[in-house]
Design a protein around this motif. Structure first.
Motif, short mmCIF file in Angstrom:
data_model
loop_
_atom_site.label_atom_id
_atom_site.label_comp_id
_atom_site.label_asym_id
_atom_site.label_seq_id
_atom_site.Cartn_x
_atom_site.Cartn_y
_atom_site.Cartn_z
N ALA A 62 0.92 -1.34 0.25
CA ALA A 62 0.15 -0.26 -0.24
C ALA A 62 1.51 1.45 -0.01
CB ALA A 62 -0.71 0.02 1.09
N ALA A 63 1.92 0.72 0.87
CA ALA A 63 2.75 2.95 0.97
C ALA A 63 3.47 2.33 -0.67
CB ALA A 63 3.71 2.25 2.33
N ALA A 64 4.04 1.37 -0.87
CA ALA A 64 4.51 1.34 -2.33
C ALA A 64 3.45 1.76 -3.46
CB ALA A 64 4.89 0.45 -2.63
N PHE A 65 2.36 1.95 -3.88
CA PHE A 65 1.18 2.53 -4.25
C PHE A 65 0.90 3.67 -3.99
CE2 PHE A 65 -1.70 2.23 -7.48
CZ PHE A 65 -3.41 2.27 -6.69
N VAL A 66 1.02 3.97 -2.75
CA VAL A 66 0.88 5.43 -2.84
C VAL A 66 1.33 6.86 -3.05
CG1 VAL A 66 0.44 7.04 -1.11
CG2 VAL A 66 -0.69 5.08 -0.44
N ALA A 67 3.55 5.63 -2.79
CA ALA A 67 3.83 6.80 -3.16
C ALA A 67 4.25 6.41 -5.00
CB ALA A 67 5.40 5.59 -3.24
N ALA A 68 3.65 5.50 -5.82
CA ALA A 68 3.80 5.72 -6.59
C ALA A 68 2.59 7.33 -7.19
CB ALA A 68 3.71 4.55 -7.49
N LEU A 69 1.62 6.48 -6.58
CA LEU A 69 0.29 7.75 -7.28
C LEU A 69 1.31 9.17 -7.15
CD1 LEU A 69 -2.75 6.43 -5.75
CD2 LEU A 69 -1.71 6.68 -7.89
N VAL A 70 1.98 9.39 -6.04
CA VAL A 70 2.46 10.78 -5.85
C VAL A 70 3.54 11.03 -6.13
CG1 VAL A 70 4.01 12.02 -4.46
CG2 VAL A 70 2.39 10.50 -3.02
N THR A 71 4.88 9.86 -6.32
CA THR A 71 5.75 10.17 -7.98
C THR A 71 5.41 10.10 -9.67
OG1 THR A 71 5.91 8.13 -7.88
CG2 THR A 71 7.71 9.86 -6.28
N ALA A 72 4.25 9.87 -9.95
CA ALA A 72 3.92 9.89 -11.57
C ALA A 72 4.03 10.76 -11.91
CB ALA A 72 2.46 8.30 -11.92
N PRO A 73 3.12 11.80 -11.41
CA PRO A 73 2.79 13.18 -12.31
C PRO A 73 4.32 13.59 -12.39
CG PRO A 73 1.35 13.34 -10.71
CD PRO A 73 2.26 11.97 -9.84
N ALA A 74 4.78 13.65 -11.71
CA ALA A 74 6.76 13.94 -12.53
C ALA A 74 7.51 13.65 -12.81
CB ALA A 74 7.69 14.59 -10.89
N ALA A 75 6.49 12.26 -13.29
CA ALA A 75 7.94 11.63 -14.16
C ALA A 75 7.20 11.67 -15.99
CB ALA A 75 7.74 9.78 -13.53
N GLN A 76 5.72 12.42 -15.86
CA GLN A 76 4.74 12.43 -17.03
C GLN A 76 5.75 13.46 -17.84
OE1 GLN A 76 1.04 13.04 -15.82
NE2 GLN A 76 0.75 10.70 -15.63
N ALA A 77 5.98 14.34 -19.35
CA ALA A 77 6.54 14.80 -19.70
C ALA A 77 5.26 16.01 -19.59
CB ALA A 77 7.09 14.55 -20.59
N GLU A 78 5.74 17.55 -19.80
CA GLU A 78 5.18 17.97 -19.24
C GLU A 78 4.49 19.05 -20.83
OE1 GLU A 78 7.90 18.59 -18.10
OE2 GLU A 78 6.97 19.74 -16.35
N LYS A 79 3.59 18.40 -21.61
CA LYS A 79 3.01 18.45 -23.06
C LYS A 79 3.07 21.32 -22.94
CE LYS A 79 -0.71 14.48 -22.77
NZ LYS A 79 -1.64 14.32 -23.11
N ILE A 80 3.34 20.07 -24.42
CA ILE A 80 3.72 21.98 -24.77
C ILE A 80 3.00 22.05 -26.51
CG2 ILE A 80 5.88 21.88 -25.50
CD1 ILE A 80 6.11 24.92 -24.89
N ARG A 81 2.32 22.73 -27.34
CA ARG A 81 1.69 23.18 -27.85
C ARG A 81 2.43 24.19 -28.91
NH1 ARG A 81 -4.37 24.58 -26.63
NH2 ARG A 81 -3.00 25.60 -24.74
N VAL A 82 3.74 23.63 -30.21
CA VAL A 82 4.58 25.15 -30.55
C VAL A 82 4.00 25.20 -32.03
CG1 VAL A 82 6.63 25.06 -31.16
CG2 VAL A 82 6.22 23.46 -29.04
N GLY A 83 3.95 26.30 -32.41
CA GLY A 83 3.62 27.04 -33.47
C GLY A 83 4.40 27.45 -34.06
N TYR A 84 4.52 27.32 -35.20
CA TYR A 84 5.33 28.75 -36.35
C TYR A 84 4.56 28.72 -37.99
CZ TYR A 84 6.83 23.79 -38.00
OH TYR A 84 7.41 22.70 -38.50
N TRP A 85 5.03 29.60 -37.95
CA TRP A 85 4.56 29.72 -39.29
C TRP A 85 5.35 29.40 -40.72
CZ3 TRP A 85 6.63 34.70 -42.56
CH2 TRP A 85 5.80 34.83 -43.67
N SER A 86 5.02 28.79 -41.46
CA SER A 86 5.79 27.31 -41.86
C SER A 86 5.96 27.64 -43.71
CB SER A 86 4.71 26.40 -42.42
OG SER A 86 3.08 26.67 -43.25
N SER A 87 5.60 29.26 -43.77
CA SER A 87 5.77 29.82 -45.76
C SER A 87 7.01 30.88 -45.21
CB SER A 87 4.38 30.11 -46.15
OG SER A 87 4.07 29.65 -45.93
N GLY A 88 7.47 31.30 -44.19
CA GLY A 88 8.39 32.15 -43.59
C GLY A 88 9.88 31.94 -43.02
#
Length: 326
Positions: free
Chosen positions: A8-34
């Motif tokens: 149970a303790a391991a499961f709780v620890a996994a829940l706490v640390t899981a978000p930090a292991a996830q890559a932050e999402k970012i939407r990146v835009g740029y002009w494709s003709s210039g």
């Protein structure tokens, strides 16, 4: 029971640390003709953002002003080369966006057909002058140069908007008298008979008394994303810096990325790649901030922007933090 408690303790620890292991999402835009195309293609194909533990979604736009509008609407989080003039305007208007980088230098030349009677920029009064659409940094810089150095006000010439290839076609067909074209475009127009009558760098130096081109594009970031992901914002800048250094060191790889992303001919892609060092930057040093503020004042003097540029619009924290990221 002891075994269950450990699990149970391991499961709780996994829940706490899981978000930090996830890559932050970012939407990146740029002009494709210039100019953004080259940097965007390398950034995307080289997976530089992924290498920094980010999960990017790349969004390309056919219009130069579209990335800025998408940021304002919350549709993307970061634009790698938003027009400086439009970025100044949204900052003055109080939109929740921040300039975090200077990314593109305005390396453009004013050109005319080889047999044109026009000999200098002073001859452009009453003429049709091609350039990027209103709202772009190119249009604002053109207005500033003609007004400050030659006394030609915006209403005293006809601005014809269009992408570089279209403007080059207009020149060849004699539909316009002159155009401000990017040096990378001119390098690709091997068969076009055009003559240079001035450059942005030279004309801007007359205004600012500094030997440096004006900033054409900036890295513009959505404040909500920046505040929610300060560490990730620094990693975005680190990825940009690494992509820039990669492009400086390996022009052949840049050319290959352009061939793949834009279906560009190999010779044209190599000509584009050869200009990498001069058309791109990934900086926000004190000198860059001073240059951007000077640019704002010049734009304001010709009516391209209004109001006052708040200091809060220029955010250096991600750039400074990126310097410690390997």
């Amino acid at each position: 029971m002891k075994r269950l408690a450990v699990l149970a303790a391991a499961f709780v620890a996994a829940l706490v640390t899981a978000p930090a292991a996830q890559a932050e999402k970012i939407r990146v835009g740029y002009w494709s003709s210039g100019v953004s195309l080259g940097f965007g293609a390398v950034l995307q194909s080289g997976k530089f953002l992924e290498a920094q533990g980010l999960e990017p979604e790349f969004v390309t736009f056919p219009d130069v002003n579209a990335p800025t509008k998408a940021l304002a609407a919350g549709a993307i989080d970061f634009a790698i080369g938003a027009p400086a003039a439009a970025s100044f305007s949204v900052a003055v208007d109080g939109l929740p966006l921040s300039i975090v980088l200077a990314t593109q230098a305005a390396e453009l030349d004013f050109v005319v057909p080889e047999d044109s009677p026009i000999q200098s920029l002073g001859d452009l009064k009453g003429k049709k002058v091609g350039g990027s659409p209103a709202g772009s940094a190119t249009a604002a810089i053109t207005s500033a140069i003609l007004a400050a150095n030659y006394g030609i006000k915006p209403g005293e010439y006809e601005a014809v908007p269009g992408a570089d290839p279209r403007l080059a076609q207009f020149l060849v067909q004699k539909d316009i008298d002159a155009a401000a074209l990017r040096t990378v475009t001119i390098a690709l127009l091997k068969d076009a008979k055009l003559r240079k009558i001035g450059s942005f760098r030279e004309e801007w130096a007359k205004i600012t008394k500094q030997d440096a081109p004006p900033v054409l594009g900036v890295g513009l970031m959505r404040n909500d994303w920046l505040k929610a992901n300060p560490d990730a914002a620094a990693r975005v800048v680190a990825a940009m810096r690494k992509a820039y250094e990669f492009g400086k060191a390996d022009k052949e790889a840049v050319a290959k990325a352009l061939v793949a992303a834009a279906n560009m001919k190999e010779d044209d892609a190599r000509a584009y790649a050869a200009l990498w060092d001069g058309i791109y930057a990934v900086r926000l040093e004190p000198a860059d901030i001073a240059s951007l503020k000077t640019e704002f004042e010049v734009f304001k003097s010709v009516g391209a922007v209004k109001g006052e540029l708040p200091d809060s619009a220029l955010v250096t924290a991600p750039y400074e933090a990126s310097k410690s990221i390997k």
